[in-house]
Design a protein around this motif. Structure first.
Motif, PDB file in Angstrom:
ATOM      1  N   MET A 109      25.740  -6.560  60.784  1.00 29.46           N
ATOM      2  CA  MET A 109      25.267  -6.301  59.438  1.00 29.46           C
ATOM      3  C   MET A 109      25.812  -4.954  58.963  1.00 29.46           C
ATOM      4  SD  MET A 109      21.342  -6.136  58.235  1.00 29.46           S
ATOM      5  CE  MET A 109      20.998  -6.410  56.563  1.00 29.46           C
ATOM      6  N   VAL A 110      26.325  -4.906  57.787  1.00 29.77           N
ATOM      7  CA  VAL A 110      26.867  -3.673  57.219  1.00 29.77           C
ATOM      8  C   VAL A 110      25.884  -3.159  56.172  1.00 29.77           C
ATOM      9  CG1 VAL A 110      28.758  -2.668  55.907  1.00 29.77           C
ATOM     10  CG2 VAL A 110      29.231  -4.401  57.638  1.00 29.77           C
ATOM     11  N   TRP A 111      25.502  -1.893  56.320  1.00 32.85           N
ATOM     12  CA  TRP A 111      24.582  -1.283  55.357  1.00 32.85           C
ATOM     13  C   TRP A 111      25.355  -0.835  54.125  1.00 32.85           C
ATOM     14  CZ3 TRP A 111      19.593  -1.972  56.238  1.00 32.85           C
ATOM     15  CH2 TRP A 111      19.236  -2.371  57.511  1.00 32.85           C
ATOM     16  N   TRP A 112      24.661  -0.365  53.122  1.00 34.96           N
ATOM     17  CA  TRP A 112      25.268  -0.021  51.848  1.00 34.96           C
ATOM     18  C   TRP A 112      26.343   1.051  51.964  1.00 34.96           C
ATOM     19  CZ3 TRP A 112      20.143   0.290  53.076  1.00 34.96           C
ATOM     20  CH2 TRP A 112      19.657   1.538  53.380  1.00 34.96           C
ATOM     21  N   SER A 113      26.380   1.804  53.028  1.00 25.88           N
ATOM     22  CA  SER A 113      27.411   2.835  53.188  1.00 25.88           C
ATOM     23  C   SER A 113      28.734   2.235  53.664  1.00 25.88           C
ATOM     24  CB  SER A 113      26.953   3.883  54.196  1.00 25.88           C
ATOM     25  OG  SER A 113      26.863   3.305  55.489  1.00 25.88           O
ATOM     26  N   GLY A 114      28.730   0.956  54.000  1.00 30.63           N
ATOM     27  CA  GLY A 114      29.933   0.321  54.505  1.00 30.63           C
ATOM     28  C   GLY A 114      30.061   0.412  56.012  1.00 30.63           C
ATOM     29  N   SER A 115      29.122   1.081  56.645  1.00 29.15           N
ATOM     30  CA  SER A 115      29.145   1.249  58.100  1.00 29.15           C
ATOM     31  C   SER A 115      28.142   0.306  58.739  1.00 29.15           C
ATOM     32  CB  SER A 115      28.781   2.694  58.458  1.00 29.15           C
ATOM     33  OG  SER A 115      28.585   2.815  59.852  1.00 29.15           O
ATOM     34  N   PRO A 116      28.471  -0.222  59.919  1.00 32.06           N
ATOM     35  CA  PRO A 116      27.513  -1.098  60.604  1.00 32.06           C
ATOM     36  C   PRO A 116      26.395  -0.310  61.300  1.00 32.06           C
ATOM     37  CG  PRO A 116      29.490  -0.872  61.901  1.00 32.06           C
ATOM     38  CD  PRO A 116      29.738  -0.143  60.608  1.00 32.06           C
ATOM     39  N   HIS A 117      26.411   1.018  61.185  1.00 29.23           N
ATOM     40  CA  HIS A 117      25.427   1.860  61.849  1.00 29.23           C
ATOM     41  C   HIS A 117      24.466   2.483  60.846  1.00 29.23           C
ATOM     42  CE1 HIS A 117      27.826   1.489  65.453  1.00 29.23           C
ATOM     43  NE2 HIS A 117      28.883   1.791  64.726  1.00 29.23           N
ATOM     44  N   LEU A 118      23.246   2.709  61.294  1.00 29.60           N
ATOM     45  CA  LEU A 118      22.253   3.405  60.479  1.00 29.60           C
ATOM     46  C   LEU A 118      22.422   4.911  60.651  1.00 29.60           C
ATOM     47  CD1 LEU A 118      18.943   1.488  61.275  1.00 29.60           C
ATOM     48  CD2 LEU A 118      20.133   1.544  59.109  1.00 29.60           C
ATOM     49  N   SER A 119      22.284   5.624  59.576  1.00 37.66           N
ATOM     50  CA  SER A 119      22.251   7.079  59.700  1.00 37.66           C
ATOM     51  C   SER A 119      20.831   7.462  60.129  1.00 37.66           C
ATOM     52  CB  SER A 119      22.584   7.740  58.368  1.00 37.66           C
ATOM     53  OG  SER A 119      21.521   7.545  57.447  1.00 37.66           O
ATOM     54  N   ALA A 120      20.675   8.678  60.573  1.00 39.83           N
ATOM     55  CA  ALA A 120      19.343   9.173  60.957  1.00 39.83           C
ATOM     56  C   ALA A 120      18.406   9.116  59.753  1.00 39.83           C
ATOM     57  CB  ALA A 120      19.441  10.597  61.500  1.00 39.83           C
ATOM     58  N   ARG A 121      18.929   9.435  58.594  1.00 42.49           N
ATOM     59  CA  ARG A 121      18.104   9.411  57.373  1.00 42.49           C
ATOM     60  C   ARG A 121      17.664   7.979  57.020  1.00 42.49           C
ATOM     61  NH1 ARG A 121      18.554  13.453  52.872  1.00 42.49           N
ATOM     62  NH2 ARG A 121      17.095  12.684  51.335  1.00 42.49           N
ATOM     63  N   GLN A 122      18.583   7.024  57.138  1.00 38.53           N
ATOM     64  CA  GLN A 122      18.239   5.629  56.853  1.00 38.53           C
ATOM     65  C   GLN A 122      17.171   5.138  57.835  1.00 38.53           C
ATOM     66  OE1 GLN A 122      22.236   4.215  57.274  1.00 38.53           O
ATOM     67  NE2 GLN A 122      22.518   3.921  55.074  1.00 38.53           N
ATOM     68  N   TYR A 123      17.362   5.480  59.091  1.00 41.01           N
ATOM     69  CA  TYR A 123      16.395   5.075  60.111  1.00 41.01           C
ATOM     70  C   TYR A 123      15.029   5.685  59.823  1.00 41.01           C
ATOM     71  CZ  TYR A 123      14.220   4.582  64.691  1.00 41.01           C
ATOM     72  OH  TYR A 123      13.366   4.298  65.708  1.00 41.01           O
ATOM     73  N   ALA A 124      14.995   6.948  59.449  1.00 43.65           N
ATOM     74  CA  ALA A 124      13.730   7.617  59.132  1.00 43.65           C
ATOM     75  C   ALA A 124      13.031   6.937  57.955  1.00 43.65           C
ATOM     76  CB  ALA A 124      13.967   9.093  58.838  1.00 43.65           C
ATOM     77  N   ARG A 125      13.795   6.518  56.958  1.00 45.46           N
ATOM     78  CA  ARG A 125      13.202   5.817  55.808  1.00 45.46           C
ATOM     79  C   ARG A 125      12.597   4.481  56.218  1.00 45.46           C
ATOM     80  NH1 ARG A 125      18.256   6.947  52.076  1.00 45.46           N
ATOM     81  NH2 ARG A 125      17.714   9.017  51.336  1.00 45.46           N
ATOM     82  N   ILE A 126      13.303   3.760  57.069  1.00 43.95           N
ATOM     83  CA  ILE A 126      12.793   2.470  57.547  1.00 43.95           C
ATOM     84  C   ILE A 126      11.496   2.674  58.331  1.00 43.95           C
ATOM     85  CG2 ILE A 126      13.246   0.572  59.160  1.00 43.95           C
ATOM     86  CD1 ILE A 126      16.235   0.824  58.286  1.00 43.95           C
ATOM     87  N   VAL A 127      11.491   3.659  59.216  1.00 38.81           N
ATOM     88  CA  VAL A 127      10.288   3.949  60.008  1.00 38.81           C
ATOM     89  C   VAL A 127       9.141   4.351  59.089  1.00 38.81           C
ATOM     90  CG1 VAL A 127       9.295   5.536  61.705  1.00 38.81           C
ATOM     91  CG2 VAL A 127      11.519   4.484  62.132  1.00 38.81           C
ATOM     92  N   LYS A 128       9.412   5.193  58.102  1.00 34.29           N
ATOM     93  CA  LYS A 128       8.368   5.625  57.167  1.00 34.29           C
ATOM     94  C   LYS A 128       7.759   4.421  56.444  1.00 34.29           C
ATOM     95  CE  LYS A 128       7.391   8.457  53.163  1.00 34.29           C
ATOM     96  NZ  LYS A 128       7.891   9.308  52.109  1.00 34.29           N
ATOM     97  N   ARG A 129       8.608   3.522  55.957  1.00 33.61           N
ATOM     98  CA  ARG A 129       8.109   2.326  55.256  1.00 33.61           C
ATOM     99  C   ARG A 129       7.285   1.443  56.193  1.00 33.61           C
ATOM    100  NH1 ARG A 129      13.780   1.410  52.866  1.00 33.61           N
ATOM    101  NH2 ARG A 129      13.807   2.965  51.224  1.00 33.61           N
ATOM    102  N   TRP A 130       7.740   1.319  57.434  1.00 30.67           N
ATOM    103  CA  TRP A 130       7.016   0.510  58.408  1.00 30.67           C
ATOM    104  C   TRP A 130       5.639   1.110  58.684  1.00 30.67           C
ATOM    105  CZ3 TRP A 130       5.765   1.686  63.645  1.00 30.67           C
ATOM    106  CH2 TRP A 130       5.249   0.600  64.350  1.00 30.67           C
ATOM    107  N   ILE A 131       5.572   2.424  58.836  1.00 29.41           N
ATOM    108  CA  ILE A 131       4.302   3.107  59.088  1.00 29.41           C
ATOM    109  C   ILE A 131       3.363   2.938  57.900  1.00 29.41           C
ATOM    110  CG2 ILE A 131       3.251   5.393  59.402  1.00 29.41           C
ATOM    111  CD1 ILE A 131       5.792   6.066  61.093  1.00 29.41           C
ATOM    112  N   GLU A 132       3.896   3.079  56.686  1.00 28.49           N
ATOM    113  CA  GLU A 132       3.087   2.873  55.485  1.00 28.49           C
ATOM    114  C   GLU A 132       2.582   1.433  55.422  1.00 28.49           C
ATOM    115  OE1 GLU A 132       5.895   4.068  52.513  1.00 28.49           O
ATOM    116  OE2 GLU A 132       5.144   6.145  52.477  1.00 28.49           O
TER     117      GLU A 132
END
Length: 88
Positions: free
Chosen positions: A1-24
């Protein structure tokens, strides 16, 4: 899966956002939980169940067992005793 940055990897910031949404979503306070606290909690749970410092060291990517001991807050004497019985 390719994220919006064109890279198949998550950045630390993207990962933090996903975790934050999951916690919420779970109804918890995102100020109390984050990527680092979840990493530390998982490592601590693995250590408590297995008492295997070497496994936790590998999972965390630490070069030195002493770093893992400090990270987990394990008593040094206990950790060294356990580490002596682990084959590297």
């Amino acid at each position: 899966m390719v994220w919006w940055s064109g890279s198949p990897h998550l950045s630390a910031r993207q990962y933090a956002r996903i975790v934050k949404r999951w916690i919420e979503f779970m109804g918890a306070d995102p100020q109390e939980y984050g990527t680092h606290s979840l990493r530390r909690t998982k490592a601590t749970l693995i250590y408590r169940q297995t008492k295997n410092l070497r496994t936790v060291q590998l999972l965390l990517g630490h070069r030195k067992i002493e770093s893992t001991v400090r990270y987990l807050g394990v008593e040094v004497d206990d950790a060294l005793d356990i580490a002596e019985h682990i084959e590297c």
